[in-house]
Design a protein around this motif. Structure first.
Motif, PDB file in Angstrom:
ATOM      1  N   ALA A 142       0.841  -1.201   0.000  1.00  0.00           N
ATOM      2  CA  ALA A 142       0.000   0.000   0.000  1.00  0.00           C
ATOM      3  C   ALA A 142       0.876   1.252   0.000  1.00  0.00           C
ATOM      4  O   ALA A 142       0.575   2.230  -0.701  1.00  0.00           O
ATOM      5  N   ALA A 143       1.965   1.235   0.765  1.00  0.00           N
ATOM      6  CA  ALA A 143       2.889   2.376   0.760  1.00  0.00           C
ATOM      7  C   ALA A 143       3.529   2.531  -0.613  1.00  0.00           C
ATOM      8  O   ALA A 143       3.722   3.649  -1.103  1.00  0.00           O
ATOM      9  N   GLY A 144       3.842   1.409  -1.263  1.00  0.00           N
ATOM     10  CA  GLY A 144       4.395   1.455  -2.616  1.00  0.00           C
ATOM     11  C   GLY A 144       3.419   2.074  -3.605  1.00  0.00           C
ATOM     12  O   GLY A 144       3.823   2.820  -4.500  1.00  0.00           O
ATOM     13  N   ALA A 178       4.007   5.330  -5.850  1.00  0.00           N
ATOM     14  CA  ALA A 178       3.807   5.339  -7.302  1.00  0.00           C
ATOM     15  C   ALA A 178       2.831   6.439  -7.717  1.00  0.00           C
ATOM     16  O   ALA A 178       3.079   7.170  -8.691  1.00  0.00           O
ATOM     17  N   ASP A 179       1.737   6.563  -6.976  1.00  0.00           N
ATOM     18  CA  ASP A 179       0.749   7.599  -7.289  1.00  0.00           C
ATOM     19  C   ASP A 179       1.348   9.001  -7.129  1.00  0.00           C
ATOM     20  O   ASP A 179       1.064   9.903  -7.920  1.00  0.00           O
ATOM     21  N   THR A 180       2.193   9.173  -6.111  1.00  0.00           N
ATOM     22  CA  THR A 180       2.838  10.468  -5.886  1.00  0.00           C
ATOM     23  C   THR A 180       3.793  10.803  -7.027  1.00  0.00           C
ATOM     24  O   THR A 180       3.808  11.934  -7.530  1.00  0.00           O
ATOM     25  N   LEU A 181       4.568   9.816  -7.448  1.00  0.00           N
ATOM     26  CA  LEU A 181       5.485  10.035  -8.568  1.00  0.00           C
ATOM     27  C   LEU A 181       4.709  10.379  -9.835  1.00  0.00           C
ATOM     28  O   LEU A 181       5.122  11.251 -10.608  1.00  0.00           O
ATOM     29  N   ASP A 182       3.572   9.722 -10.047  1.00  0.00           N
ATOM     30  CA  ASP A 182       2.715  10.047 -11.200  1.00  0.00           C
ATOM     31  C   ASP A 182       2.172  11.471 -11.087  1.00  0.00           C
ATOM     32  O   ASP A 182       2.151  12.215 -12.075  1.00  0.00           O
ATOM     33  N   HIS A 183       1.735  11.847  -9.887  1.00  0.00           N
ATOM     34  CA  HIS A 183       1.175  13.181  -9.672  1.00  0.00           C
ATOM     35  C   HIS A 183       2.175  14.274 -10.049  1.00  0.00           C
ATOM     36  O   HIS A 183       1.803  15.304 -10.600  1.00  0.00           O
ATOM     37  N   PHE A 184       3.447  14.018  -9.764  1.00  0.00           N
ATOM     38  CA  PHE A 184       4.479  15.009 -10.058  1.00  0.00           C
ATOM     39  C   PHE A 184       5.164  14.766 -11.407  1.00  0.00           C
ATOM     40  O   PHE A 184       6.208  15.338 -11.698  1.00  0.00           O
ATOM     41  N   ASP A 185       4.522  13.933 -12.230  1.00  0.00           N
ATOM     42  CA  ASP A 185       4.989  13.677 -13.598  1.00  0.00           C
ATOM     43  C   ASP A 185       6.453  13.239 -13.671  1.00  0.00           C
ATOM     44  O   ASP A 185       7.196  13.651 -14.568  1.00  0.00           O
TER      45      ASP A 185
END
Length: 83
Positions: free
Chosen positions: A44-46, A50-57
Motif C-alpha cells: 500500500a505504501a508502494g 507510485a501515485d505520488t510520482l505520477d502526480h508530479f509527472d
C-alpha cells in the motif's frame, strides 16, 4: 529521510544521508522490525509512492528506478512479521 532517499533514487538533486555519522546504509530491519508491518501495508505504501510520482509527472524511467529500489527493501521492512 524518505524524501531525500526518493530524490536520490530518482536522479537528485538531493542525496540520502544517514542520521548516524559515517553510516549511509539504510539498515531498515532494525528501524522497522518492531513496527510489525505486513506485506500488504508495504505494498500500500508502494502504491502511494507510485501515485505520488505520477502526480508530479516523474518520467517512467526514474519512476521505475525508485519503485524497484523501494521494492528491493520489502523483506527488511516487513521482517517483524516474517517467521
Amino acid at each position: 529521510m524518505t524524501t531525500l532517499w526518493v530524490s536520490e533514487k530518482s536522479g537528485g538533486p538531493h542525496k540520502y544521508v544517514s542520521t548516524i555519522p559515517n553510516d549511509d546504509s539504510l539498515d531498515l530491519e532494525p528501524t522497522h522490525y518492531n513496527m510489525k508491518l505486513t506485506g500488504e501495508e508495504f505494498d500500500a505504501a508502494g502504491k502511494v509512492l507510485a501515485d505520488t510520482l505520477d502526480h508530479f509527472d516523474v518520467p517512467e524511467k526514474e519512476k521505475n528506478e525508485v519503485l524497484d529500489a523501494f521494492t528491493a527493501h520489502k523483506n527488511e521492512v516487513i521482517s517483524g512479521t516474517i517467521e
